[in-house]
Design an enzyme around this catalytic site. Structure first.
Site, mmCIF file in Angstrom:
data_model
loop_
_atom_site.group_PDB
_atom_site.id
_atom_site.type_symbol
_atom_site.label_atom_id
_atom_site.label_comp_id
_atom_site.label_asym_id
_atom_site.label_seq_id
_atom_site.Cartn_x
_atom_site.Cartn_y
_atom_site.Cartn_z
ATOM 1 N N LYS A 172 -0.591 12.909 3.326
ATOM 2 C CA LYS A 172 -0.268 12.109 2.138
ATOM 3 C C LYS A 172 -1.466 11.259 1.702
ATOM 4 C CE LYS A 172 2.321 8.236 1.208
ATOM 5 N NZ LYS A 172 3.222 7.273 1.806
ATOM 6 N N ASP A 208 5.813 11.103 -1.391
ATOM 7 C CA ASP A 208 6.221 9.875 -0.710
ATOM 8 C C ASP A 208 7.741 9.770 -0.804
ATOM 9 O OD1 ASP A 208 6.855 9.050 -3.260
ATOM 10 O OD2 ASP A 208 5.874 7.107 -3.091
#
Ligand code: SF4
Length: 235
Positions: A134, A152
């Site tokens: 991420k 997310d």
């Protein structure tokens, strides 16, 4: 395992391939200001901000980095102080010991392998200690070369509610989104979902009546008879 929103997507609204473009266009019109909420002036500050943002809010990170970035300007600066001093300086972002270890490890690798510069590719970014997919995706996208889709908590929830994925695992969700979202939109798409998630599609109380996607969303709580027909499939 975080809460799943897959089972909320029950209303027939057409194929996701036919819905993705209007979804992006409407969200882009609705959230023209959607962008990363972290404050940074260069790639190094971006990388550190994203590393500090785990398990805390962007507002909190910005509060801490305002002073941090005056004191630490180059990778060497993070290694020139005792570990405890950097721990104190990032303490307010939480998980300060782990974050300090990751930042110092990352600075070492930047100096040893990348001439002190932040690399641009996901594979290189993933070689930095404490940098997971991420973080690597966010940094690559903000540096102008998105190579994946950031997933997310908001992107996960909205992708599930919008019926864009039936996966729980972020890596598998990203894979689905990369197949579905046009490549030129990989950078802005997560921001659009994140801002829509913050402003409209709250985890507990989604404001479906006010949502610009309510006729395209299989999880809409608006009475189906009051909505327009789903988009006609493109042959
Ligand atoms: S707020 Fe919008 S995107 Fe979220 S569930 Fe309702 S209609 Fe779907």
């Amino acid at each position: 395992m975080p809460r799943s929103f897959i089972r909320e997507a029950r209303r027939p609204v057409g194929r996701r391939r036919d819905r993705i473009r209007p979804i992006i266009e409407r969200l882009a019109a609705e959230h023209a200001d959607a962008r990363i909420a972290l404050t940074f002036r260069n790639p190094l500050e971006l990388l550190v901000s994203v590393m500090l943002s785990a398990q805390t809010t962007d507002v909190n990170v910005n509060r801490v980095t305002e002073r941090l970035f005056e004191k630490y300007r180059r990778p060497e600066d993070y290694l020139a102080v005792p570990q405890e001093e950097l721990e104190r300086d990032v303490y307010a972002t939480g998980f300060f010991r782990q974050k300090t270890r990751s930042i110092r490890g990352t600075m070492r690798v930047l100096l040893e392998e990348f001439d002190g510069e932040v690399p641009r590719t996901i594979d290189e970014l993933l070689r930095l200690p404490g940098v997971a997919r991420k973080t690597a995706n966010v940094v690559a996208a903000e540096l102008g070369s998105p190579q994946g889709v950031v997933v997310d908590t908001h992107v996960r929830r909205l992708s599930q509610r919008l019926g864009l994925t039936r996966q729980e695992d972020p890596v598998k969700i990203e894979r689905d989104l990369m197949k579905l979202v046009p490549r030129e939109d990989w950078g802005r798409f997560p921001h659009l979902l994140i801002w829509h998630g913050r402003r409209v599609c709250d985890a507990r109380r989604p404001l479906c009546e006010e949502c610009v996607l309510n006729d395209l969303c299989p999880s809409s709580r608006v009475d189906a008879t009051a909505l327009p027909a789903p988009p006609v499939p493109v042959p």
